[in-house]
Design an enzyme around this catalytic site. Sequence first.
Site, mmCIF file in Angstrom:
data_model
loop_
_atom_site.group_PDB
_atom_site.id
_atom_site.type_symbol
_atom_site.label_atom_id
_atom_site.label_comp_id
_atom_site.label_asym_id
_atom_site.label_seq_id
_atom_site.Cartn_x
_atom_site.Cartn_y
_atom_site.Cartn_z
ATOM 1 C CB CYS A 250 -13.183 -1.606 6.840
ATOM 2 S SG CYS A 250 -13.296 -2.630 8.318
ATOM 3 C CG HIS B 112 -6.596 1.063 0.254
ATOM 4 N ND1 HIS B 112 -5.451 1.694 -0.196
ATOM 5 C CD2 HIS B 112 -6.172 0.033 1.028
ATOM 6 C CE1 HIS B 112 -4.396 1.064 0.299
ATOM 7 N NE2 HIS B 112 -4.796 0.062 1.035
ATOM 8 C CB CYS C 136 -0.964 -0.017 1.185
ATOM 9 S SG CYS C 136 -1.876 -1.567 1.261
#
Lengths: 383, 147
Positions: free
Chosen positions: A203, A333, A86
């Site tokens: 989340c 994300h 990430c």
Amino acid sequence: MSQNAKWKDVYVQGASTTKWGFFPNDSTSSMGSAAIVDALKDAQIKWGKVEAVFAGSVYQGTASGHRVVGEIGFTGIPIVNVESACSSGATAFRLAYDSIRLGQYETVLAIGFEKMPRGPIPSTAFPSWQLAMGFNVQPANYALETMEYMHQYGATVEDFARVSVKNRRNGSLNPNARFQKAVSTEEVLQSAMIASPLRLLNCCPLADGAVAMVLTSKPESNRAIRVASSVLVSGVYGEESYQSGITASVHHYPSKGIVEKSAREAFESAGYGPEDIDIVQAYDSMGPGELWDIEKLGFCARGTAPELLREGVFDLTGSLPVNTDGGLLSRGHPLGATALAQIHEIVSQLRGEAGQRQVANPKLGLAHAMGAGPNSAVTILQR
Amino acid sequence: MMKIERKAIPVMEGLWKVEADGKPYLIGSRCEACGEVFFPRKKLNFCMQCHEEYLEEIQFSGEGRVLALTKVERQPAGGFYKGAVPYTYGIVQLDEGVNICSQLVDDPVLSVGERVKMVVVKLYEEENNDVMTFKFTAENSLVRGEG
């Protein structure tokens, strides 16, 4: 890590991002190449000036950056594909920054792009026996760290819900965010349980998209933003890193963890401290993580971020706005692109081009991304 | 027709052994130079802490306490995990001074700080095999290991 007098100053001259979302009809090469064309326009330079490309992604396979650049046209320049989970986008940025700082090139491109698999992420950052035992569930690994944080500092699920509320409110002002709808504390606390105590709205959602940035030592526009420092730390022995299946050493816990070390190096290299920073993009893949991230980066004492959040310090109108674009929780994300998307938001804010979510007159901004491995990447940018 | 006998196989070789009296124990490594302890056992004779080559194999008592735990409510992605869902896992600090990640038998319900003991139980079934794993459970749990 002291500054060398021979090193060149590095600037972000152009930056562009696609929208973030679920785009089944778009390929990474179409999204990535569109971001490059827009970044070149933003920088007001021709493609022929670019001397190297550093491309971050996680799930796009062999020669992914080449496929993106191939849509623009090969010109014989090196294309370096980078994967550090990430933090891949920040690692590509760091390589681009170094290549100019050290005098190898004058103008290069850092790009990040991702097209996410559906559902939870099938991580390969774990040994096979840990995968067989089901230890690769990122919300669960963050839940373990969350349990420790609650136990140590008395933080509550209401504190964690407030992170989601703030970031979804910021995201509602970001036309590129995946989620542009605000949520209430109650909605967060009543959303589905994923891995106790983390619920669905604690989340971040996954996302597809791309971001591109032109870096140069010879800026030709007053919109250029100076890169004050760019640091990557990959692992510190003895510290737990649940997102990589690593547990802490009982006998040899390090005096500085990976986040603290990367922040200290970034501040030293930039010649600034936490007190000088006006805006922050913290790593909020799971809401609670934003709180301990702010603390570990050095902006406040351990355990005090929940109280500062309640007081509004991290709001757009607060003294230290955090995740002004909605963070991972709103933007989404896109793994390999995420860290560059964070840097993009800092650039937009420092240029005064962040629209409805613009913070008043920021001069210095910091972006922080974690990546399984583990990795911790800190970038400081200056108007 | 001959009946095919079910076999119990470990999820990975070398994580644990069973003593003659049936008591299981985890296998690890300890560095004679710096005292660092590792689980699982390191195959490479190289200490990740002090970078010397003085590792020896050790066995853990199989007792410790819970540092953190979470209950996973959804099937993990990737198809690697074939056990039951939901399941609970967390961090256990063994009495010998090493933190490990382990599934937990959450019946009775466990909490942070609680003493736990190791058991060997079935993780999932595969053709004619029972794939076994170590887990930790409350000291007063009635769960009996099968291995």
